[in-house]
Design a protein around this motif. Structure first.
Motif, PDB file in Angstrom:
ATOM      1  N   GLY A 113      43.804   9.256 -27.891  1.00 16.65           N
ATOM      2  CA  GLY A 113      42.683   8.607 -28.546  1.00 16.65           C
ATOM      3  C   GLY A 113      42.506   7.187 -28.022  1.00 16.65           C
ATOM      4  N   ALA A 114      41.250   6.739 -27.932  1.00 10.44           N
ATOM      5  CA  ALA A 114      40.990   5.397 -27.401  1.00 10.44           C
ATOM      6  C   ALA A 114      39.633   4.901 -27.862  1.00 10.44           C
ATOM      7  CB  ALA A 114      41.035   5.413 -25.871  1.00 10.44           C
ATOM      8  N   THR A 115      39.503   3.581 -27.958  1.00 12.76           N
ATOM      9  CA  THR A 115      38.177   2.985 -28.141  1.00 12.76           C
ATOM     10  C   THR A 115      37.517   2.909 -26.768  1.00 12.76           C
ATOM     11  OG1 THR A 115      39.361   0.860 -28.138  1.00 12.76           O
ATOM     12  CG2 THR A 115      38.588   1.692 -30.268  1.00 12.76           C
ATOM     13  N   PRO A 116      36.178   2.895 -26.723  1.00 11.82           N
ATOM     14  CA  PRO A 116      35.455   3.071 -25.452  1.00 11.82           C
ATOM     15  C   PRO A 116      35.798   2.091 -24.331  1.00 11.82           C
ATOM     16  CG  PRO A 116      33.967   3.407 -27.292  1.00 11.82           C
ATOM     17  CD  PRO A 116      35.248   2.888 -27.877  1.00 11.82           C
ATOM     18  N   GLU A 117      35.638   0.794 -24.582  1.00  9.73           N
ATOM     19  CA  GLU A 117      35.840  -0.196 -23.522  1.00  9.73           C
ATOM     20  C   GLU A 117      36.951  -1.174 -23.892  1.00  9.73           C
ATOM     21  OE1 GLU A 117      34.640  -0.755 -20.553  1.00  9.73           O
ATOM     22  OE2 GLU A 117      33.206   0.884 -20.499  1.00  9.73           O
ATOM     23  N   PRO A 118      37.866  -1.388 -22.960  1.00  6.93           N
ATOM     24  CA  PRO A 118      38.008  -0.745 -21.650  1.00  6.93           C
ATOM     25  C   PRO A 118      38.925   0.466 -21.669  1.00  6.93           C
ATOM     26  CG  PRO A 118      39.568  -2.531 -21.772  1.00  6.93           C
ATOM     27  CD  PRO A 118      38.844  -2.506 -23.113  1.00  6.93           C
ATOM     28  N   HIS A 119      39.457   0.804 -22.844  1.00  7.55           N
ATOM     29  CA  HIS A 119      40.532   1.780 -22.935  1.00  7.55           C
ATOM     30  C   HIS A 119      40.151   3.173 -22.441  1.00  7.55           C
ATOM     31  CE1 HIS A 119      41.142  -1.462 -25.856  1.00  7.55           C
ATOM     32  NE2 HIS A 119      42.421  -1.336 -25.581  1.00  7.55           N
ATOM     33  N   ALA A 120      39.075   3.743 -22.999  1.00 10.20           N
ATOM     34  CA  ALA A 120      38.672   5.086 -22.583  1.00 10.20           C
ATOM     35  C   ALA A 120      38.267   5.103 -21.114  1.00 10.20           C
ATOM     36  CB  ALA A 120      37.527   5.587 -23.461  1.00 10.20           C
ATOM     37  N   SER A 121      37.617   4.041 -20.665  1.00 14.70           N
ATOM     38  CA  SER A 121      37.218   3.962 -19.256  1.00 14.70           C
ATOM     39  C   SER A 121      38.429   3.992 -18.338  1.00 14.70           C
ATOM     40  CB  SER A 121      36.401   2.691 -19.007  1.00 14.70           C
ATOM     41  OG  SER A 121      35.192   2.715 -19.721  1.00 14.70           O
ATOM     42  N   MET A 122      39.472   3.279 -18.721  1.00  7.85           N
ATOM     43  CA  MET A 122      40.700   3.265 -17.924  1.00  7.85           C
ATOM     44  C   MET A 122      41.368   4.639 -17.937  1.00  7.85           C
ATOM     45  SD  MET A 122      41.989  -0.509 -19.192  1.00  7.85           S
ATOM     46  CE  MET A 122      43.554  -0.572 -18.318  1.00  7.85           C
ATOM     47  N   ALA A 181      54.838   2.467 -26.522  1.00 13.07           N
ATOM     48  CA  ALA A 181      55.366   3.207 -25.372  1.00 13.07           C
ATOM     49  C   ALA A 181      55.142   2.462 -24.068  1.00 13.07           C
ATOM     50  CB  ALA A 181      54.725   4.589 -25.294  1.00 13.07           C
ATOM     51  N   GLY A 182      54.395   1.335 -24.123  1.00  9.62           N
ATOM     52  CA  GLY A 182      54.163   0.572 -22.900  1.00  9.62           C
ATOM     53  C   GLY A 182      52.977  -0.358 -23.024  1.00  9.62           C
ATOM     54  N   GLY A 183      53.170  -1.623 -22.626  1.00 11.57           N
ATOM     55  CA  GLY A 183      52.085  -2.606 -22.662  1.00 11.57           C
ATOM     56  C   GLY A 183      51.256  -2.552 -21.388  1.00 11.57           C
ATOM     57  N   ILE A 184      49.932  -2.666 -21.537  1.00 10.30           N
ATOM     58  CA  ILE A 184      49.038  -2.529 -20.384  1.00 10.30           C
ATOM     59  C   ILE A 184      48.230  -3.799 -20.113  1.00 10.30           C
ATOM     60  CG2 ILE A 184      47.200  -1.163 -19.313  1.00 10.30           C
ATOM     61  CD1 ILE A 184      49.832   0.385 -19.849  1.00 10.30           C
ATOM     62  N   HIS A 185      47.558  -4.337 -21.128  1.00 10.48           N
ATOM     63  CA  HIS A 185      46.686  -5.485 -20.876  1.00 10.48           C
ATOM     64  C   HIS A 185      46.423  -6.299 -22.132  1.00 10.48           C
ATOM     65  CE1 HIS A 185      43.754  -2.572 -22.475  1.00 10.48           C
ATOM     66  NE2 HIS A 185      43.053  -3.627 -22.833  1.00 10.48           N
ATOM     67  N   ILE A 186      45.819  -7.450 -21.925  1.00  8.05           N
ATOM     68  CA  ILE A 186      45.353  -8.304 -23.020  1.00  8.05           C
ATOM     69  C   ILE A 186      43.843  -8.425 -22.903  1.00  8.05           C
ATOM     70  CG2 ILE A 186      45.383 -10.653 -23.977  1.00  8.05           C
ATOM     71  CD1 ILE A 186      48.217 -10.926 -22.760  1.00  8.05           C
ATOM     72  N   GLU A 187      43.160  -8.374 -24.032  1.00  7.43           N
ATOM     73  CA  GLU A 187      41.724  -8.655 -24.076  1.00  7.43           C
ATOM     74  C   GLU A 187      41.557  -9.940 -24.884  1.00  7.43           C
ATOM     75  OE1 GLU A 187      39.881  -5.256 -25.861  1.00  7.43           O
ATOM     76  OE2 GLU A 187      41.144  -3.924 -24.669  1.00  7.43           O
ATOM     77  N   PRO A 188      41.382 -11.063 -24.222  1.00  3.57           N
ATOM     78  CA  PRO A 188      41.292 -12.327 -24.959  1.00  3.57           C
ATOM     79  C   PRO A 188      40.182 -12.291 -26.011  1.00  3.57           C
ATOM     80  CG  PRO A 188      41.487 -12.728 -22.611  1.00  3.57           C
ATOM     81  CD  PRO A 188      41.237 -11.255 -22.771  1.00  3.57           C
ATOM     82  N   PRO A 243      31.393  -4.104 -24.459  1.00  3.19           N
ATOM     83  CA  PRO A 243      30.232  -3.211 -24.488  1.00  3.19           C
ATOM     84  C   PRO A 243      28.945  -3.915 -24.941  1.00  3.19           C
ATOM     85  CG  PRO A 243      32.107  -2.187 -25.562  1.00  3.19           C
ATOM     86  CD  PRO A 243      32.467  -3.622 -25.352  1.00  3.19           C
ATOM     87  N   ALA A 244      29.104  -5.021 -25.666  1.00  6.30           N
ATOM     88  CA  ALA A 244      27.931  -5.777 -26.136  1.00  6.30           C
ATOM     89  C   ALA A 244      27.422  -6.744 -25.070  1.00  6.30           C
ATOM     90  CB  ALA A 244      28.278  -6.537 -27.413  1.00  6.30           C
ATOM     91  N   GLY A 245      28.040  -6.719 -23.895  1.00  5.08           N
ATOM     92  CA  GLY A 245      27.594  -7.576 -22.801  1.00  5.08           C
ATOM     93  C   GLY A 245      28.089  -9.001 -22.893  1.00  5.08           C
ATOM     94  N   LEU A 246      29.138  -9.234 -23.664  1.00  4.23           N
ATOM     95  CA  LEU A 246      29.679 -10.580 -23.831  1.00  4.23           C
ATOM     96  C   LEU A 246      30.912 -10.781 -22.948  1.00  4.23           C
ATOM     97  CD1 LEU A 246      29.450 -10.739 -27.731  1.00  4.23           C
ATOM     98  CD2 LEU A 246      27.950 -11.933 -26.118  1.00  4.23           C
ATOM     99  N   ASN A 296      40.066  -5.626 -11.729  1.00  3.96           N
ATOM    100  CA  ASN A 296      39.656  -6.782 -10.916  1.00  3.96           C
ATOM    101  C   ASN A 296      38.171  -6.749 -10.582  1.00  3.96           C
ATOM    102  OD1 ASN A 296      42.238  -7.868 -10.884  1.00  3.96           O
ATOM    103  ND2 ASN A 296      42.821  -6.820  -8.995  1.00  3.96           N
ATOM    104  N   LYS A 297      37.652  -5.539 -10.339  1.00  8.18           N
ATOM    105  CA  LYS A 297      36.235  -5.401  -9.978  1.00  8.18           C
ATOM    106  C   LYS A 297      35.316  -5.414 -11.200  1.00  8.18           C
ATOM    107  CE  LYS A 297      37.142  -2.765  -5.752  1.00  8.18           C
ATOM    108  NZ  LYS A 297      37.039  -1.421  -5.095  1.00  8.18           N
ATOM    109  N   THR A 298      35.775  -4.805 -12.276  1.00  6.14           N
ATOM    110  CA  THR A 298      34.918  -4.647 -13.461  1.00  6.14           C
ATOM    111  C   THR A 298      34.950  -5.864 -14.367  1.00  6.14           C
ATOM    112  OG1 THR A 298      35.438  -2.278 -13.370  1.00  6.14           O
ATOM    113  CG2 THR A 298      34.344  -3.086 -15.366  1.00  6.14           C
ATOM    114  N   TYR A 299      36.099  -6.548 -14.416  1.00  6.96           N
ATOM    115  CA  TYR A 299      36.252  -7.695 -15.307  1.00  6.96           C
ATOM    116  C   TYR A 299      36.737  -8.915 -14.517  1.00  6.96           C
ATOM    117  CZ  TYR A 299      36.224  -3.697 -18.455  1.00  6.96           C
ATOM    118  OH  TYR A 299      35.890  -2.535 -19.092  1.00  6.96           O
ATOM    119  N   PRO A 300      35.943  -9.374 -13.557  1.00  4.37           N
ATOM    120  CA  PRO A 300      36.383 -10.474 -12.695  1.00  4.37           C
ATOM    121  C   PRO A 300      36.487 -11.810 -13.411  1.00  4.37           C
ATOM    122  CG  PRO A 300      34.073  -9.979 -12.288  1.00  4.37           C
ATOM    123  CD  PRO A 300      34.583  -8.913 -13.202  1.00  4.37           C
ATOM    124  N   ASN A 301      35.908 -11.892 -14.603  1.00  3.06           N
ATOM    125  CA  ASN A 301      35.907 -13.168 -15.341  1.00  3.06           C
ATOM    126  C   ASN A 301      37.010 -13.253 -16.393  1.00  3.06           C
ATOM    127  OD1 ASN A 301      33.514 -14.253 -14.039  1.00  3.06           O
ATOM    128  ND2 ASN A 301      32.395 -12.667 -15.147  1.00  3.06           N
TER     129      ASN A 301
END
Length: 266
Positions: free
Chosen positions: A33-42, A102-109, A202-205, A254-259
């Motif tokens: 199970g995952a929320t859409p962005e970025p989890h399900a995309s990944m 089970a494992g850390g992947i990323h931070i979403e500030p 997903p809200a473009g922010l 790196n390509k999708t979230y360059p900022n």
């Protein structure tokens, strides 16, 4: 007669093997199970990698923070990927779940966004601020505002702070406690809102482009793959975590979230 019995025996054996084969195949399905962005995309990016490892990855999307843990605890899914460690801990304590990291992947500030002002100094006295209403993300939001000098909190409150723990509020900010998923939709109706990354994206922010205040990269809120206790060393889960730490995921982020909207921790 013997020939007929032999044929029947062969057919029975073939059917048993076919059943066993089908059962074995279905046991390799991994529901995450995952929320859409970025989890399900990944996760969708690693479907082929998981197939090569012998697992059929099924990605099940959720749009809230409550259902994925309930589904995992109840055995409807094998893992989820949407939450950070403090939220997991609070859910286990509050709901009596038996879920583990089970494992850390990323931070979403997390960041403070506004459609009405372009800087903190423009926030008027009595400005309305929307914040998440779940315990850990609410505390996280208030700690962010404290780091910006907008408020001060009771030190004892920690990551579970609520507006009741505010000890100084020089701008007399008014807080609206709202479900995290709804925060982007109410941004137009308040002066500012603290929004989690997986709902801001997903809200473009963009945190670094649009955020008035942005959480630092040293955040303890690492997003993790979560499983039932005892399943963290299951080969399928190990394969899942390994796939999420691949070069393919690195390139995608790196390509999708360059900022810096998503910051990998591996």
């Amino acid at each position: 007669m013997r020939k007929t019995l032999a044929v029947i025996a062969v057919l029975i054996l073939a059917g048993a093997l076919l059943f066993a084969g089908g059962k074995k195949e279905s046991s390799k399905v991994l529901k995450v199970g995952a929320t859409p962005e970025p989890h399900a995309s990944m996760l969708n990016l690693i479907v082929d990698d998981m197939a090569k490892a012998g697992y059929k990855l099924e990605v099940i999307e959720f749009t809230d923070y409550v259902t994925p843990n309930r589904a995992l605890e109840d055995g409807q899914i094998d893992a989820n990927f949407f939450q950070h460690i403090p939220y997991l801990n609070s859910q286990n304590e509050e709901m009596g779940y038996h879920l583990v990291n089970a494992g850390g992947i990323h931070i979403e500030p997390i960041a403070l966004y506004s459609k009405k002002v372009s800087s903190l100094s423009e926030l008027a006295d009595g400005a309305s601020i929307a914040i998440p209403n779940d315990p850990t993300n609410e505390g996280r939001a208030l700690l962010l505002l404290q780091s910006a000098g907008l408020i001060k909190l009771n030190e004892a409150a920690g990551i579970t702070a609520t507006p009741l723990d505010i000890t100084e509020n020089s701008k007399n900010l008014k807080f609206n406690e709202i479900e995290a998923a709804s925060l982007p939709r109410v941004l137009e109706d308040v002066d500012a809102a603290v929004i989690n990354g997986n709902y801001a994206i997903p809200a473009g922010l963009s945190a670094t482009k649009d955020g008035l205040v942005v959480e630092g990269a040293d955040s303890p809120y690492v997003n993790i793959v979560t499983v039932k206790s005892g399943k963290e060393n299951d080969p399928a889960i190990k394969a899942l975590v390994e796939a999420l730490k691949s070069d393919e995921i690195k390139d995608y982020v790196n390509k999708t979230y360059p900022n810096g909207e998503v910051v990998l921790v591996f």
